[in-house]
Every structure is written in structure tokens, then in C-alpha cells.
Design an enzyme around this catalytic site. Structure first.
Site, short mmCIF file in Angstrom:
data_model
loop_
_atom_site.label_atom_id
_atom_site.label_comp_id
_atom_site.label_asym_id
_atom_site.label_seq_id
_atom_site.Cartn_x
_atom_site.Cartn_y
_atom_site.Cartn_z
N ARG A 187 0.88 -1.18 0.00
CA ARG A 187 0.00 0.00 0.00
C ARG A 187 0.91 1.22 0.00
O ARG A 187 1.70 1.43 0.93
CB ARG A 187 -0.91 0.00 1.23
CG ARG A 187 -1.65 1.31 1.39
CD ARG A 187 -2.75 1.26 2.41
NE ARG A 187 -3.91 0.58 1.88
CZ ARG A 187 -5.15 0.69 2.37
NH1 ARG A 187 -5.37 1.43 3.43
NH2 ARG A 187 -6.15 0.03 1.83
N HIS A 204 -7.31 0.61 -6.44
CA HIS A 204 -7.50 -0.22 -5.23
C HIS A 204 -8.20 -1.52 -5.68
O HIS A 204 -9.37 -1.76 -5.35
CB HIS A 204 -8.35 0.55 -4.21
CG HIS A 204 -8.36 -0.04 -2.84
ND1 HIS A 204 -7.55 -1.10 -2.46
CD2 HIS A 204 -9.10 0.28 -1.74
CE1 HIS A 204 -7.80 -1.40 -1.20
NE2 HIS A 204 -8.72 -0.59 -0.73
N GLN A 234 -10.17 -4.09 -3.30
CA GLN A 234 -11.50 -3.68 -2.86
C GLN A 234 -12.55 -4.08 -3.89
O GLN A 234 -13.66 -4.48 -3.55
CB GLN A 234 -11.53 -2.16 -2.63
CG GLN A 234 -12.85 -1.66 -2.09
CD GLN A 234 -13.13 -2.15 -0.67
OE1 GLN A 234 -12.30 -2.01 0.21
NE2 GLN A 234 -14.29 -2.75 -0.45
N ASP A 251 -17.16 7.03 -1.96
CA ASP A 251 -15.94 6.94 -1.14
C ASP A 251 -15.75 8.30 -0.47
O ASP A 251 -16.47 9.26 -0.76
CB ASP A 251 -14.75 6.61 -2.08
CG ASP A 251 -13.46 6.30 -1.34
OD1 ASP A 251 -13.49 6.12 -0.10
OD2 ASP A 251 -12.40 6.24 -2.00
N CYS A 275 -16.25 1.53 0.37
CA CYS A 275 -15.07 0.72 0.76
C CYS A 275 -14.73 0.90 2.24
O CYS A 275 -14.06 0.05 2.81
CB CYS A 275 -13.90 1.07 -0.14
SG CYS A 275 -13.34 2.77 0.00
N ARG A 328 -13.39 -8.62 2.06
CA ARG A 328 -11.97 -8.35 1.78
C ARG A 328 -11.15 -9.58 2.19
O ARG A 328 -10.21 -9.98 1.50
CB ARG A 328 -11.49 -7.12 2.57
CG ARG A 328 -12.10 -5.81 2.13
CD ARG A 328 -11.65 -5.40 0.75
NE ARG A 328 -10.21 -5.32 0.63
CZ ARG A 328 -9.45 -4.30 1.05
NH1 ARG A 328 -10.01 -3.22 1.58
NH2 ARG A 328 -8.13 -4.32 0.91
N1 NVA Z 1 -9.86 6.62 -1.65
C1 NVA Z 1 -9.50 6.21 -0.32
C2 NVA Z 1 -9.71 4.75 -0.14
C3 NVA Z 1 -9.43 4.25 1.24
C4 NVA Z 1 -9.64 2.78 1.38
C5 NVA Z 1 -8.03 6.57 -0.07
O1 NVA Z 1 -7.21 6.39 -0.96
O2 NVA Z 1 -7.73 7.06 1.02
N1 CP Z 2 -11.25 -0.15 2.38
C1 CP Z 2 -10.00 -0.19 2.84
O1 CP Z 2 -9.04 -0.46 2.09
O2 CP Z 2 -9.87 0.05 4.17
P1 CP Z 2 -8.54 0.27 4.98
O3 CP Z 2 -7.97 1.60 4.55
O4 CP Z 2 -8.97 0.27 6.42
O5 CP Z 2 -7.58 -0.84 4.69
#
Ligand code: NVA
Ligand code: CP
Length: 307
Positions: A104, A131, A134, A219, A259, A287
Site C-alpha cells: 500500500r 484499489h 476492494q 468513497d 469501501c 476483503r
Molecule cells: N480513496 C481512499 C480509499 C481508502 C480505502 C483513499 O485512498 O484514502
Molecule cells: N477499504 C480499505 O481499504 O480500508 P482500509 O484503509 O482500512 O484498509
């Protein structure tokens, strides 16, 4: 043979994606029945997190444990990654010691570079651009509640961010029509809209975009790394809040997904997650199952699969 990675949904064929989500539902059933299935004894997952996480970390770590394997949490704070060791060197070293890696991070290019130098499969656990994990869980959840998503209409409400881009690729790979409604200046990458114009349309009015949809999803307004834009975004995104009233405009069988984490009073109304059309808790749990199915797929040549 070259190593398979999961950088975005285009790294799998539609048939492979369907197989992964159907396997995920089977793994969910097995887990819920308490069936012990440990194909990964002696296997290790390296988990590199440069951004925060609840669901992603727990689902990968718990999933690896349930499979009989082991997961190592690696943060830039405690590793040489945070002190400037080149990505190429880190990828070579880490992949020489573990069987599979998830990352990540911020820049998608960083993930691509890591993949290039990794000798084991690498999974995108969120970048600024995509992502895909997800989406596996979302597609599994839709399938479990409503059957195939092929030919259905999905409405994306809000920021044209990494999740929205992943929905665009999902529309192409899973065969649904995606409507994107986002404030001016926050639309997804126009190149993506153009390339996938056979399955994606931009609709200016969010209420219009909701009409007849089989799935509505949104989101946060400010993603990780955009915290300083929160105030400006809150003003621009206000007309894009998803509420039960918006779902009323959709198909009578509409589902709502997010998500998570969600911000009640911002991208969703305070009452939305209590609406029976919301399936966010199943979506979050999936997930776990979807990523177990993904890891099993990526390591299938190294393990003994159960039926
Ligand atoms: N769009 C959000 C998704 C978090 C799971 C982010 O990148 O922070
Ligand atoms: N939806 C998701 O990826 O959640 P987290 O940021 O908690 O991993």
C-alpha cells in the site's frame, strides 16, 4: 515463466476474475463452517504499508493465518524503506525471503517498479491510482446478494479517485455499465473515461445518475494524502452526498457499497449505513475471503488446493 502480479484488474482475464470471486464465496462458506484449510503452511506474506489501514491489514494478516501461513507487517518507519533504500534493492531482498508481497503506497509507479524487481507475486493493496482488492470484494458481495453484475448499471458518486478508477476497470472486466457523477474538477482521469467509453459515462447531475441503478457506491471526499484539501472538498462535494432518498431513485433492488472508512454527514447521510439496501459490512468482511482467493490463485503452483 514470468511472475504474475495484481497491480490492477487488467492483470487478470475476466474469466480469472470470475473464478477468484466465486472461490472467495466458497472460502467464506468454509471459514464460516469452521473448516480448517491450510494450504500456506510455511509460506510468508510481506505486507508493506506506507499509508494507514484497518481492513486491508487485518484481512491480509488474518487470511494468511487462517491459511496456515505467516504475515510480516513492514512500515517505512521501521524498515530501511523509510531511510531511502532503493525500491529495486528492497524488492530483490524482500522477495528473496517471502512467497508473496502486498504493498500500500502513494505513487502507482513505485508499485510498478517494485513488481519489476520482485521474484514473487506482488499485490496492489491501494495506490493513489487503483484499489483492485476492494473491487474483488465488491464484486463478490454484489454476486452473493444479487447474482451476476453483467449488464447491470452501477453509479459512482463523488471523487474520481483510486476507487472510481478501479470501478472503471471493473466495468470493462465484469461487463457492467458505469455512470460516474463527480464535481467539476474532480472527475476521473479523462483518458480512462475515453478509453472505456464503451462501458463508462459521465453524468453531471448526481440525482439523475442514481436513476435505475442496481448498485450505488461512493468513497471519502478526501483520500489519504489529501487531508489538507478537506475543507475545500467538503464545499464542492456537498451535493454529492448519498442518502436513502438518493437510493429511492434507483432500481428497487439497488445495493449500496462503500469501501470504508465512511464519514457520516459527509459523503453519506447519517442514516445510510442502517438502510437495508446497504451491504457495507458484508463488503468489508469479503476483503478477507476475496484476498484469500487471490493469494491462492497467485500461489497455485506452489500449494495443494482443496476442492
Ligand atoms: N480513496 C481512499 C480509499 C481508502 C480505502 C483513499 O485512498 O484514502
Ligand atoms: N477499504 C480499505 O481499504 O480500508 P482500509 O484503509 O482500512 O484498509
Amino acid at each position: 515463466m514470468s511472475v504474475r502480479h495484481f497491480r490492477n484488474l487488467l492483470d487478470m482475464t475476466p474469466a480469472e476474475l470470475e473464478a477468484i470471486i466465486s472461490r472467495a464465496s466458497k472460502l467464506r462458506q468454509m471459514q464460516q463452517c469452521g473448516e480448517i484449510y491450510r494450504p500456506f503452511v510455511g509460506r510468508t506474506l510481506g505486507m508493506i504499508f506506507e499509508k494507514s489501514s484497518t481492513r486491508t491489514r487485518i484481512s491480509f494478516e488474518a487470511g494468511m493465518g487462517q491459511f496456515g501461513g505467516h504475515a510480516i507487517f513492514l512500515s517505512p518507519k521501521d524498515t530501511q524503506l523509510g531511510r531511502g533504500e532503493p525500491i529495486e534493492d528492497s524488492a530483490k531482498v524482500i522477495s528473496s525471503m517471502v512467497d508473496i508481497i502486498m504493498i500500500r503506497t502513494f505513487e502507482h509507479d513505485k508499485l510498478d517498479l517494485f513488481c519489476k524487481h520482485s521474484s514473487v507475486p506482488v499485490i496492489n493493496a491501494l495506490t493513489d491510482d487503483f484499489h483492485p482488492c476492494q473491487l474483488l470484494a465488491d464484486m463478490q458481495t454484489f454476486h452473493e446478494h444479487r447474482g451476476s453484475i453483467k449488464g447491470k448499471t452501477v453509479t459512482w458518486v463523488g471523487d474520481g479517485n483510486n476507487m472510481c478508477a478501479s470501478y472503471i476497470l471493473a466495468a470493462h472486466q465484469f461487463g457492467f455499465q458505469l455512470r460516474v457523477t463527480a464535481p467539476y474538477g474532480f472527475e476521473p482521469n479523462p483518458k480512462l473515461i475515453e478509453e472505456y467509453s464503451h462501458c463508462v459515462t459521465y453524468v453531471e447531475d448526481p440525482q439523475e445518475a442514481a436513476k435505475g441503478a442496481h448498485l450505488i457506491t461512493t468513497d471519502v471526499w478526501a483520500s489519504m494524502g489529501q487531508e489538507s484539501e478537506q475543507m475545500t472538498r467538503a464545499r464542492r462535494f456537498a451535493p454529492y452526498q448519498v442518502s436513502p432518498a438518493m437510493l429511492d431513485k434507483a432500481d428497487p433492488d439497488v445495493l449500496f457499497m462503500h469501501c470504508l472508512p465512511a464519514h457520516r454527514g459527509e459523503e453519506i447521510s447519517f442514516d445510510l449505513l442502517n438502510d437495508p439496501r446497504s451491504v457495507v459490512w458484508d463488503e468489508a468482511e469479503n476483503r478477507l475471503h476475496a484476498q484469500k482467493a487471490l493469494m491462492e490463485f497467485l500461489l497455485k503452483d506452489k500449494i495443494n488446493l482443496s476442492s
